[in-house]
Design a protein around this motif. Structure first.
Motif, PDB file in Angstrom:
ATOM      1  N   LYS A  31       4.090 -56.114 -91.177  1.00  0.00           N
ATOM      2  CA  LYS A  31       3.249 -57.031 -91.947  1.00  0.00           C
ATOM      3  C   LYS A  31       3.758 -58.465 -91.837  1.00  0.00           C
ATOM      4  O   LYS A  31       2.961 -59.412 -91.805  1.00  0.00           O
ATOM      5  N   LEU A  89       2.556 -59.802 -88.561  1.00  0.00           N
ATOM      6  CA  LEU A  89       1.126 -60.102 -88.590  1.00  0.00           C
ATOM      7  C   LEU A  89       0.865 -61.449 -89.261  1.00  0.00           C
ATOM      8  O   LEU A  89       0.003 -62.220 -88.811  1.00  0.00           O
ATOM      9  N   LYS A  91      -1.094 -64.610 -87.529  1.00  0.00           N
ATOM     10  CA  LYS A  91      -2.274 -65.243 -88.113  1.00  0.00           C
ATOM     11  C   LYS A  91      -2.090 -66.742 -88.298  1.00  0.00           C
ATOM     12  O   LYS A  91      -3.065 -67.484 -88.418  1.00  0.00           O
ATOM     13  N   GLN A 133      -1.386 -52.575 -81.937  1.00  0.00           N
ATOM     14  CA  GLN A 133      -2.115 -52.750 -83.195  1.00  0.00           C
ATOM     15  C   GLN A 133      -2.115 -54.213 -83.605  1.00  0.00           C
ATOM     16  O   GLN A 133      -3.105 -54.720 -84.146  1.00  0.00           O
ATOM     17  N   SER A 150      -5.392 -56.974 -84.376  1.00  0.00           N
ATOM     18  CA  SER A 150      -5.568 -57.871 -85.519  1.00  0.00           C
ATOM     19  C   SER A 150      -5.550 -59.338 -85.104  1.00  0.00           C
ATOM     20  O   SER A 150      -6.211 -60.172 -85.728  1.00  0.00           O
ATOM     21  N   CYS A 151      -4.788 -59.657 -84.064  1.00  0.00           N
ATOM     22  CA  CYS A 151      -4.675 -61.045 -83.584  1.00  0.00           C
ATOM     23  C   CYS A 151      -4.850 -61.066 -82.071  1.00  0.00           C
ATOM     24  O   CYS A 151      -3.859 -61.170 -81.327  1.00  0.00           O
TER      25      CYS A 151
END
Length: 334
Positions: free
Chosen positions: A182, A185, A189, A214, A218-219
């Motif tokens: 996390k 991530l 972002k 993964q 997400s990015c």
């Protein structure tokens, strides 16, 4: 010195607290509870008392009362400010409730101060606070949790103007909780590719290829993928180039896959060969599939380069579909 039994002290503290509440002295009650000896009133029970008052007396759950700050917010302000005076940090439940309260009142400034006040040395910016200071340099005043990081991230999604600050704050919390996926991530972002790579190198044992794939979901950033598939400080790439291409084209991320192929294609055969030789994951069959994807999407030269490199490195004149799935690196070193 007169000894006061704990039970009697507890009763006295609750009586005085309830007396202030009954008189409508909510601000005094908040300060009194936050500074109570032996942390008697520094608990969720006190929080719930203030919540009941807001709903039953003032018919509100957030906001100001007659132009005055929310009593619950005052309680948390006093609680966190005085936390250094107690030997134990504020527990995770109270920390989470305080963060929720501050954000519900749109006081991100307070939340930033609460979360970063643990850091040393004293006066430093949020960015400098979050990066480069060892967890060993921290004086614990609050207890962080995954939920606290999630709440701040969710707030940032609603308040886009402060999204970057929220991501930075959440990243710090996740990191200190050992929630490296996390935390990574959050960095992605923010578009901080360089720091993403530093973070991966620092906690390399905590990330698998699946974790990084993964992350790309997400990015989906070509610059990030390029960094992941290349050597860094003479170390093996964090992610297989072939695996990244196969994954992107299998999960309906063709546009990103094509952009990546375009960038790889610019480097010529030498760049492709370097990526393939440093790729310890893909088998010959997987490389054949990558070459096929290149051909299907108009990258004929790139496809031919891949097949040529395979033949050269494997020292064979023809690779057929009947060949066993062999890792290219085995041919290079054996």
């Amino acid at each position: 010195m007169v000894f006061i039994p704990p039970q009697l002290l507890h009763m006295d503290m609750n009586y005085l607290f309830n007396e202030l509440i009954s008189l409508g002295e909510y601000e005094k009650a908040a300060g009194y509870a936050a500074n109570s000896p032996r942390r008697i009133l520094r608990n969720i029970g006190t929080v719930n008392t203030f919540k009941v008052i807001l709903l039953s007396v003032f018919k509100v759950s957030v906001g100001k009362i007659r132009g005055k700050p929310l009593p619950l917010l005052l309680f948390f302000e006093a609680l966190f400010i005085t936390s250094h005076a107690f030997r134990r940090p504020v527990d995770a439940a109270l920390t989470l409730e305080g963060i929720k309260c501050g954000l519900s009142e749109k006081r991100l400034d307070l939340v930033i101060n609460w979360v970063t006040q643990e850091r040393l040395p004293g006066s430093i910016s949020l960015v400098h606070t979050i990066s480069g200071i060892s967890p060993h340099d921290i004086i614990r005043k609050l207890t962080f949790s995954e939920e606290a990081g999630d709440v701040i991230c969710d707030y940032g999604e609603q308040d886009t103007y402060n999204k970057a600050k929220c991501l930075a704050l959440a990243q710090m919390i996740y990191r200190e909780c050992g929630l490296h996926r996390k935390a990574l991530l959050c960095l992605c972002k923010q578009g901080q590719t360089h720091r993403v790579m530093e973070y991966i190198q620092q906690f390399v044992k905590d990330f698998t290829s699946d974790d990084l794939l993964q992350l790309l979901m997400s990015c989906p950033q070509v610059e990030l993928i390029q960094c992941l598939i290349k050597e860094l400080n003479e170390k093996q790439p964090s992610l297989s180039f072939g695996l990244a291409i196969l994954h992107l084209f299998s999960v309906d991320m063709k546009k990103i896959g094509i952009k990546l192929l375009q960038e790889i294609n610019k480097g010529g055969k030498g760049a492709v060969e370097s990526l393939m030789i440093n790729d310890s994951f893909c088998s010959i069959e997987m490389w054949q599939e990558v070459a096929s994807i290149c051909l299907q999407n108009g990258f004929d030269k790139l496809s031919n380069d891949i097949m040529s490199i395979l033949r050269s490195q494997a020292a064979v004149t023809e690779i057929s579909e009947e060949d066993d799935a062999v890792n290219l690196m085995e041919h290079v070193f054996w």
